[in-house]
Design a protein around this motif. Structure first.
Motif, mmCIF file in Angstrom:
data_model
loop_
_atom_site.group_PDB
_atom_site.id
_atom_site.type_symbol
_atom_site.label_atom_id
_atom_site.label_comp_id
_atom_site.label_asym_id
_atom_site.label_seq_id
_atom_site.Cartn_x
_atom_site.Cartn_y
_atom_site.Cartn_z
ATOM 1 N N LYS A 1 0.809 -1.217 0.000
ATOM 2 C CA LYS A 1 0.000 0.000 0.000
ATOM 3 C C LYS A 1 0.848 1.276 0.000
ATOM 4 O O LYS A 1 0.294 2.382 0.021
ATOM 5 N N LEU A 2 2.154 1.151 -0.009
ATOM 6 C CA LEU A 2 3.009 2.338 -0.039
ATOM 7 C C LEU A 2 2.791 3.100 -1.345
ATOM 8 O O LEU A 2 2.718 2.495 -2.417
ATOM 9 N N PRO A 3 2.664 4.420 -1.295
ATOM 10 C CA PRO A 3 2.468 5.207 -2.513
ATOM 11 C C PRO A 3 3.646 5.049 -3.476
ATOM 12 O O PRO A 3 4.788 4.819 -3.064
ATOM 13 N N GLU A 4 3.395 5.176 -4.752
ATOM 14 C CA GLU A 4 4.439 5.032 -5.770
ATOM 15 C C GLU A 4 5.482 6.134 -5.618
ATOM 16 O O GLU A 4 5.141 7.290 -5.358
ATOM 17 N N LYS A 5 6.751 5.743 -5.718
ATOM 18 C CA LYS A 5 7.908 6.657 -5.616
ATOM 19 C C LYS A 5 8.022 7.297 -4.233
ATOM 20 O O LYS A 5 8.593 8.377 -4.088
ATOM 21 N N SER A 6 7.443 6.638 -3.222
ATOM 22 C CA SER A 6 7.566 7.189 -1.862
ATOM 23 C C SER A 6 8.839 6.707 -1.168
ATOM 24 O O SER A 6 9.199 7.214 -0.108
ATOM 25 N N ILE A 7 9.568 5.733 -1.749
ATOM 26 C CA ILE A 7 10.814 5.202 -1.175
ATOM 27 C C ILE A 7 11.990 5.710 -2.023
ATOM 28 O O ILE A 7 12.056 5.464 -3.235
ATOM 29 N N GLN A 8 12.927 6.409 -1.347
ATOM 30 C CA GLN A 8 14.071 6.977 -2.066
ATOM 31 C C GLN A 8 15.149 5.927 -2.306
ATOM 32 O O GLN A 8 15.696 5.814 -3.399
ATOM 33 N N ASP A 9 15.456 5.170 -1.253
ATOM 34 C CA ASP A 9 16.495 4.139 -1.339
ATOM 35 C C ASP A 9 16.253 3.125 -0.228
ATOM 36 O O ASP A 9 15.259 3.193 0.501
ATOM 37 N N TYR A 10 17.187 2.178 -0.101
ATOM 38 C CA TYR A 10 17.032 1.120 0.900
ATOM 39 C C TYR A 10 17.029 1.683 2.321
ATOM 40 O O TYR A 10 16.271 1.221 3.178
ATOM 41 N N ALA A 11 17.861 2.693 2.570
ATOM 42 C CA ALA A 11 17.923 3.294 3.904
ATOM 43 C C ALA A 11 16.587 3.941 4.272
ATOM 44 O O ALA A 11 16.115 3.854 5.417
ATOM 45 N N ASP A 12 15.954 4.578 3.256
ATOM 46 C CA ASP A 12 14.644 5.202 3.492
ATOM 47 C C ASP A 12 13.573 4.141 3.773
ATOM 48 O O ASP A 12 12.713 4.305 4.652
ATOM 49 N N LEU A 13 13.655 3.014 3.034
ATOM 50 C CA LEU A 13 12.716 1.911 3.249
ATOM 51 C C LEU A 13 12.872 1.331 4.642
ATOM 52 O O LEU A 13 11.881 1.062 5.338
ATOM 53 N N LYS A 14 14.111 1.135 5.062
ATOM 54 C CA LYS A 14 14.394 0.585 6.380
ATOM 55 C C LYS A 14 13.853 1.503 7.485
ATOM 56 O O LYS A 14 13.246 1.033 8.466
ATOM 57 N N LYS A 15 14.072 2.798 7.308
ATOM 58 C CA LYS A 15 13.631 3.769 8.302
ATOM 59 C C LYS A 15 12.098 3.766 8.451
ATOM 60 O O LYS A 15 11.567 3.750 9.567
ATOM 61 N N LYS A 16 11.404 3.740 7.325
ATOM 62 C CA LYS A 16 9.946 3.769 7.374
ATOM 63 C C LYS A 16 9.383 2.448 7.903
ATOM 64 O O LYS A 16 8.353 2.434 8.604
ATOM 65 N N PHE A 17 10.055 1.358 7.575
ATOM 66 C CA PHE A 17 9.588 0.057 8.059
ATOM 67 C C PHE A 17 9.719 -0.021 9.584
ATOM 68 O O PHE A 17 8.796 -0.483 10.277
ATOM 69 N N ILE A 18 10.834 0.440 10.099
ATOM 70 C CA ILE A 18 11.046 0.411 11.554
ATOM 71 C C ILE A 18 10.053 1.329 12.260
ATOM 72 O O ILE A 18 9.501 0.981 13.307
#
Length: 280
Positions: free
Chosen positions: A24-41
């Protein structure tokens, strides 16, 4: 693991509510892996502190005003938030969460082996109820239509009866030496009377204590039948029953019933005369 490859491989490690969150994450809302990790945590750090128990599946209940469709959706989403929830507990929790009724009884008697089977039975139950409701609606509509037709027929019959009753009320009072019943059984002119209309009863039942010889059936008294009175009035107007009116002058025509020669007694005396009233 990091970089673009990590972002592509990360969803494969998810399941349940975590996978649903990622999808359900909006398209292009993740910049890179570090951003994904931060939002997941940030999303699941609270759940890490408090692990939901499997018993919570048995605390979910269907509300009184909640439709079965909405409850199935809500229950499924809540179960996905409980990590490692055994399917058997999903099934038992779903059965116990339902409002008491036919579906709960059916699932309790024949326990589904999988949660998907329980959901399929629930949707079959919904479709069955919707079909029954539709059939009842059609039947009710048809019954309502028949009821309207019946009411229209009833009103039409009452209108005819009211018009006929009004017509009868216009009959002038006439004295006869015979009552309608005797007249019907003795006068030849009665064979020319119009056939009586079918009997109608306001209560829907015949009065078996009264008999109408004009109808040749039970329901009302012969002398009280209005149509017979009207036929008698018509015959009087045509001069066919003039001989039954006390004091009326005899016409030149002699009726068969009058051709009776008094031989036994030259002076029979004054005949006894009964006077009957033909009126409403």
């Amino acid at each position: 693991m990091g970089g673009p490859g990590g972002c592509h491989l990360f969803p494969g490690t998810l399941q349940g509510y975590a996978l649903e969150w990622f999808a359900k994450l909006p398209e292009k809302s993740i910049q890179d892996y570090a951003d994904l990790k931060k939002k997941f945590i940030a999303q699941f750090v609270q759940q890490k502190k408090r692990q939901r128990s499997h018993l919570e599946a048995h605390l979910i209940k269907q509300r009184e005003s909640e439709s079965l469709r909405n409850f199935i959706t809500g229950y499924t989403e809540e179960c996905q938030k409980i990590p490692g929830l055994p399917e058997s507990q999903q099934v038992s929790g779903f059965t116990l969460a339902l409002l008491p009724g036919e579906l709960q009884d059916e699932l309790s008697k024949r326990i589904p082996l999988t949660f998907q089977e329980a959901i399929d039975k629930a949707f079959d139950f919904i479709r069955s109820k919707e079909t029954t409701s539709l059939v009842r609606g059609i039947a009710k509509k048809e019954k309502f239509g028949r009821g309207l037709a019946s009411e229209e027929h009833k009103e039409e019959h009452l209108d005819r009866e009211e018009r006929f009753q009004q017509y009868i009320k216009d009959i002038s009072i006439v004295n006869l030496v015979k009552c309608p019943r005797d007249l019907l059984n003795t006068e030849t002119v009665c064979t020319t009377f119009k056939p009586p209309s079918p009997m109608a009863f306001k209560s829907g039942k015949k009065n078996m204590n009264q008999y109408c010889e004009f109808h040749e059936d039970h329901g009302h008294d012969t002398n009280a039948y209005r149509q017979l009175k009207w036929e008698i009035k018509r015959a009087l107007d045509e001069g066919k029953l003039e001989h039954l009116v006390p004091g009326a002058k005899q016409t030149r025509k002699t009726f068969a019933w009058q051709r009776k020669v008094v031989e036994e007694d030259d002076d029979p005396g004054e005949p006894e005369v009964h006077v009957y009233m033909v009126h409403e």
